[in-house]
Design an enzyme around this catalytic site. Structure first.
Site, mmCIF file in Angstrom:
data_model
loop_
_atom_site.group_PDB
_atom_site.id
_atom_site.type_symbol
_atom_site.label_atom_id
_atom_site.label_comp_id
_atom_site.label_asym_id
_atom_site.label_seq_id
_atom_site.Cartn_x
_atom_site.Cartn_y
_atom_site.Cartn_z
ATOM 1 N N ARG A 120 0.869 -1.191 0.000
ATOM 2 C CA ARG A 120 0.000 0.000 0.000
ATOM 3 C C ARG A 120 0.897 1.230 0.000
ATOM 4 O O ARG A 120 2.120 1.100 0.017
ATOM 5 C CB ARG A 120 -0.902 -0.005 1.239
ATOM 6 C CG ARG A 120 -0.075 -0.039 2.513
ATOM 7 C CD ARG A 120 -0.889 0.079 3.781
ATOM 8 N NE ARG A 120 0.021 -0.080 4.909
ATOM 9 C CZ ARG A 120 -0.251 0.250 6.153
ATOM 10 N NH1 ARG A 120 -1.417 0.737 6.448
ATOM 11 N NH2 ARG A 120 0.628 0.082 7.105
ATOM 12 N N ASN A 158 -3.693 7.920 3.581
ATOM 13 C CA ASN A 158 -3.086 7.437 4.827
ATOM 14 C C ASN A 158 -1.579 7.600 4.731
ATOM 15 O O ASN A 158 -0.956 7.149 3.765
ATOM 16 C CB ASN A 158 -3.421 5.952 5.043
ATOM 17 C CG ASN A 158 -3.095 5.505 6.456
ATOM 18 O OD1 ASN A 158 -3.667 6.040 7.413
ATOM 19 N ND2 ASN A 158 -2.179 4.577 6.601
ATOM 20 N N GLU A 159 -1.019 8.298 5.680
ATOM 21 C CA GLU A 159 0.440 8.411 5.799
ATOM 22 C C GLU A 159 1.135 8.567 4.446
ATOM 23 O O GLU A 159 1.953 7.733 4.041
ATOM 24 C CB GLU A 159 0.994 7.195 6.549
ATOM 25 C CG GLU A 159 0.511 7.134 7.973
ATOM 26 C CD GLU A 159 1.218 6.072 8.809
ATOM 27 O OE1 GLU A 159 1.735 5.095 8.234
ATOM 28 O OE2 GLU A 159 1.257 6.232 10.049
ATOM 29 N N CYS A 164 8.158 8.528 -6.613
ATOM 30 C CA CYS A 164 8.084 7.759 -7.861
ATOM 31 C C CYS A 164 8.990 8.433 -8.882
ATOM 32 O O CYS A 164 9.086 9.662 -8.913
ATOM 33 C CB CYS A 164 6.634 7.743 -8.334
ATOM 34 S SG CYS A 164 6.430 6.999 -9.962
ATOM 35 N N CYS A 166 8.905 7.624 -12.324
ATOM 36 C CA CYS A 166 8.448 7.237 -13.669
ATOM 37 C C CYS A 166 8.609 8.415 -14.638
ATOM 38 O O CYS A 166 8.946 9.531 -14.227
ATOM 39 C CB CYS A 166 6.987 6.794 -13.604
ATOM 40 S SG CYS A 166 5.841 8.147 -13.353
ATOM 41 N N CYS A 169 6.672 11.455 -13.709
ATOM 42 C CA CYS A 169 7.271 12.204 -12.596
ATOM 43 C C CYS A 169 8.509 12.965 -13.074
ATOM 44 O O CYS A 169 8.764 14.087 -12.631
ATOM 45 C CB CYS A 169 7.614 11.268 -11.439
ATOM 46 S SG CYS A 169 6.139 10.692 -10.576
ATOM 47 N N GLU A 323 -3.445 7.936 15.356
ATOM 48 C CA GLU A 323 -3.249 6.501 15.583
ATOM 49 C C GLU A 323 -2.292 6.313 16.741
ATOM 50 O O GLU A 323 -1.337 7.078 16.903
ATOM 51 C CB GLU A 323 -2.590 5.823 14.366
ATOM 52 C CG GLU A 323 -3.432 5.672 13.152
ATOM 53 C CD GLU A 323 -2.654 4.965 12.036
ATOM 54 O OE1 GLU A 323 -1.717 4.190 12.328
ATOM 55 O OE2 GLU A 323 -2.979 5.210 10.869
ATOM 56 N N TRP A 331 5.447 -4.123 14.274
ATOM 57 C CA TRP A 331 6.506 -3.844 13.307
ATOM 58 C C TRP A 331 7.780 -3.298 13.953
ATOM 59 O O TRP A 331 8.709 -2.937 13.244
ATOM 60 C CB TRP A 331 5.992 -2.914 12.208
ATOM 61 C CG TRP A 331 5.263 -1.715 12.737
ATOM 62 C CD1 TRP A 331 3.925 -1.631 12.987
ATOM 63 C CD2 TRP A 331 5.818 -0.461 13.112
ATOM 64 N NE1 TRP A 331 3.603 -0.399 13.492
ATOM 65 C CE2 TRP A 331 4.749 0.348 13.576
ATOM 66 C CE3 TRP A 331 7.106 0.085 13.113
ATOM 67 C CZ2 TRP A 331 4.935 1.656 14.026
ATOM 68 C CZ3 TRP A 331 7.288 1.386 13.557
ATOM 69 C CH2 TRP A 331 6.202 2.153 14.011
ATOM 70 N N GLU A 371 -1.220 -7.466 9.786
ATOM 71 C CA GLU A 371 -1.367 -6.801 11.079
ATOM 72 C C GLU A 371 -2.219 -7.607 12.059
ATOM 73 O O GLU A 371 -2.818 -7.048 12.962
ATOM 74 C CB GLU A 371 -1.863 -5.376 10.863
ATOM 75 C CG GLU A 371 -0.903 -4.653 9.922
ATOM 76 C CD GLU A 371 -0.862 -3.142 10.015
ATOM 77 O OE1 GLU A 371 0.061 -2.633 10.668
ATOM 78 O OE2 GLU A 371 -1.715 -2.485 9.432
ATOM 79 N N LYS A 372 -2.201 -8.924 11.890
ATOM 80 C CA LYS A 372 -3.086 -9.717 12.754
ATOM 81 C C LYS A 372 -2.636 -9.761 14.206
ATOM 82 O O LYS A 372 -3.411 -10.110 15.080
ATOM 83 C CB LYS A 372 -3.292 -11.128 12.191
ATOM 84 C CG LYS A 372 -2.071 -11.997 12.036
ATOM 85 C CD LYS A 372 -2.500 -13.357 11.458
ATOM 86 C CE LYS A 372 -1.341 -14.263 11.135
ATOM 87 N NZ LYS A 372 -0.527 -13.769 9.999
#
Ligand code: GAL
Length: 689
Positions: A120, A158-159, A164, A166, A169, A323, A331, A371-372
């Site tokens: 992600r 998110n965060e 990039c 490419c 860019c 958060e 992590w 993230e279990k």
């Protein structure tokens, strides 16, 4: 003019926000679990949920095929229990079909390798397709939920982070560069010091982003690339919010900022001082490694204080803890559980520095995937009885007593200056000690001298107003523009006290050194000329003598030629023994101190104690306590809220010389009491002046 104690409400909620990331899209085939969530929300004293953050696949399972019904129900159910919703735009994680159909959304890394779909937070910020797709989705969300009574604010993506390389860019970077240098190749080559190693650019098409397999030694280029990445990220964000501003102009917008975790230093890759200007509210994700094996709890707590005071100062108003974890994360190298009491203590610390929320990642632990095992409010046991759930509920009950704290601020007379650009340039500099530059860590240490004494500090950035501070501390400001130098000069001339250190003022905004010695204005302010920076090996050390005491010096020592300054301290050893190490200088109505070497913490403590006395920098409310206890204050118009926090593993005696009211129990207190290990007391003191 606004009084410094006036409240600023960053949302329209009349309660402290408590809750966090709620990802029910993992459980859509488990109505029993979704029903339990609602029951457990009440039991945990939570009230606010960030939904939709990673829900794109659930919202648009196929291109153009939308499914919002499940989200309607979730939002209605939260509303049904009086809760509020922070609605996220889902751009942080794309559906697979999107990458498959439009591969231009996939990033290309610095080595020019196109990445595959996965993970992600990894889309191209330039891709027109991705910009269009996110805007379409965001418009649908705003149309559908913009008037929902539970909608509290927008959480954009998110965060944001990463970059990039490419072709799109590269073109955008070239355009950005052309614009910046007014289409003038000579100006570009001057700024990037082109002729060295034959790096002269003769056509704009030769401009390329830095690469590990190509150009990466042109410091001006590296710096401009970092600036571009920040601007391009902001541009992507601004594209996301177009429909939200149009359809929901009164709903505040945030995106969640981060920290780089081991040392809990500010996130390095984006210049948040620029980004902050585009947000209505600052929010950030805090994951300190409590109970780690490399520092004391109090050392870590002061780092948490530093970064909170930086993020709060970006807007000089309350921020949100977007958060955190009620227990361990998944992590860190070692994911230790928060010990009993730590969750309340660490949550209240965030509030004490200006947060109007305690929010978590995530509400319910995932069953599978990465993230279990990450701490969550609801564990796999689905129980409200376990220790972590109970501690969360206790935080909720405490927050319910803190309604009067919402919107209050923390005025400060002391500021420490943090600069993202200078940090980038310093890290890029081939010189000094590659392992010992440690710019943010150095600032944390200067900050700590005040944290230990309960003196509030703003951690500000270079374009903020300096004039309201009595003391401005500017450690290791390697890159400093003439404009900033002139603002520092005005600050001192107007009566301010300025402290600067080694490795400051060496290069300008293009990362080009100042010629002809230290900048003339800095020489005027400080009455000195730093002539050389000596870098030491890790095993080397020197010392300085200051007020008759000796302090250990490591890593850096500046050789100083004194013009009109006073010598406050001298080096003890080496070929510069007996020469000035610390100086002071009166400049017009103010005073400027220069600290030439990296000195042990005892020096900072003693040196700043001198300034605390000289400048009458009192704590807002004095509470007697020992080491490792911190008192942070939020100031309401008529009273001060004192958060007295024990960041040690022992009982700690504290004493109030005046009457206060315990905000949680209502009890009136004067005199001595004992804080248990990790205990926090929140008390209200009526202000008399
Ligand atoms: C954050 C992220 C969350 C979650 C959390 C785990 O950085 O925004 O989605 O992954 O870390 O600590």
């Amino acid at each position: 003019m606004m009084s410094k104690h006036e409240k600023t409400y960053v949302t329209n909620a009349n309660f402290m926000l408590h809750g966090g990331d709620y990802n029910p899209d993992q459980w859509l085939d488990r109505p029993d679990i979704l029903a339990d969530d609602i029951k457990l929300m009440k039991l945990s004293h939570t009230n606010t949920f960030s939904v939709g953050i990673f829900a794109w696949s659930a919202l648009e399972p196929e291109e153009g095929v939308y499914n919002f019904e499940w989200l309607d129900e979730i939002i209605d159910n939260i509303h049904g229990i009086g809760g509020r919703v922070i609605l996220a735009t889902p751009s942080g994680a794309r559906p697979t079909w999107l990458s498959q159909k439009y591969p231009e959304v996939l990033r290309v890394n610095g080595a020019r390798v196109k990445q595959l779909h996965g993970g992600r937070h990894n889309h191209c910020f330039t891709s027109e397709v991705y910009r269009e797709k996110t805007q379409t989705m965001n418009r649908l969300l705003a149309e559908r939920y913009g008037n929902h009574p539970s909608l509290l604010m927008w959480h954009i993506s998110n965060e944001y982070g990463g970059e990039c390389h490419c072709d799109k860019c590269q073109s955008a970077f070239r355009e950005w560069i052309k614009e910046k240098y007014n289409h003038d190749l000579k100006a570009l080559n001057d700024a990037w010091w082109g002729p060295f190693w034959s790096h002269t650019i003769t056509d704009w098409s030769q401009v390329e982003s830095p690469s590990p397999i190509g150009e990466n030694m042109v410091h001006g280029l590296n710096l401009d690339w970092r600036r571009f990445v920040t601007d391009q990220t902001i541009s992507f964000y601004n594209n996301e919010i177009v429909p939200l501003r149009e359809l929901t102009p009164n709903v505040p917008i945030t995106t969640n900022f981060m920290a780089d975790t081991h040392d809990l230093i500010p996130f390095q890759a984006l210049d948040y001082s620029k980004f902050a200007k585009h947000l209505d509210v600052i929010s950030w994700d805090a994951y300190p490694a409590w109970h780690n094996d490399w520092e004391t709890t109090a050392d870590l707590a002061s780092k948490v204080g530093f970064i909170n005071d930086l993020y709060r100062s970006l807007k000089q108003k309350p921020f949100l803890l977007m958060e955190s974890t009620p227990s361990g994360v998944n992590w860190h190298n070692v994911n230790k559980a928060k010990r009993p009491g730590m969750h309340l203590l660490s949550s209240m610390q965030m509030i004490s520095h200006g947060s109007d929320s305690v929010l978590y990642f995530q509400w319910r632990k995932s069953r599978g995937s990465s993230e279990k095992f990450h701490g969550a409010v609801v564990d796999h046991d689905n129980s409200s009885e376990n220790r972590v759930f109970q501690e969360v509920a206790k935080v909720g009950q405490t927050l319910e007593k803190l309604t009067d704290v919402i919107g209050t601020n923390r005025p400060a007379d002391v500021a420490v200056l943090y600069d993202w650009e200078s940090n980038w340039a310093l890290n890029d500099a081939q010189g000094f000690g590659l392992e010992t530059k440690l710019y943010p860590q150095t600032l944390q240490k200067h900050y700590k001298a005040f944290w230990e004494k309960d003196i509030p500090v703003d951690v500000i950035t270079k374009e903020q107003d300096f004039s309201s501070y009595k003391l401005l501390i500017v450690p290791m400001l390697y890159l400093v523009s003439e404009e900033t130098i002139s603002r520092l000069k005005t600050f001192v001339a107007g009566g301010g006290t300025l402290v600067m250190t080694y490795i400051s003022g060496l290069v300008n905004e293009h990362d080009l050194t100042y010629l002809g010695g230290w900048h003339k204005d800095l020489q005027d302010i400080f009455g000195i000329k730093p002539t050389e920076t000596d870098t030491l090996y890790p095993k080397d050390q020197n010392a300085v003598t200051f007020n008759g005491k000796s302090y250990v010096l490591k890593d850096y020592a500046t050789l100083i030629e004194v013009d009109s300054a006073n010598v406050e301290a001298v080096y003890e050893d080496d070929f510069y023994a007996e020469t000035p190490a610390v100086t002071s200088h009166k400049y017009e109505a103010g005073k400027a101190y220069y600290i030439g070497g990296r000195l042990e913490h005892a020096f900072q403590q003693d040196f700043y104690q001198g300034l605390i006395t000289e400048l009458s920098l009192e704590p807002v409310a004095s509470v007697k306590h020992g080491e490792g206890v911190s008192v942070q204050v939020r100031q309401a118009p008529d009273s001060d809220y004192l958060f007295v926090m024990n960041f040690t593993e022992e009982k700690q005696p504290i004493a109030f010389d005046y009457e206060v009211k315990d905000v949680v129990t209502g009890e009136k207190i004067t005199g001595e009491l004992t804080l248990e290990k990790y205990e926090v007391r929140i008390v209200e003191k009526t202000r008399t002046n």
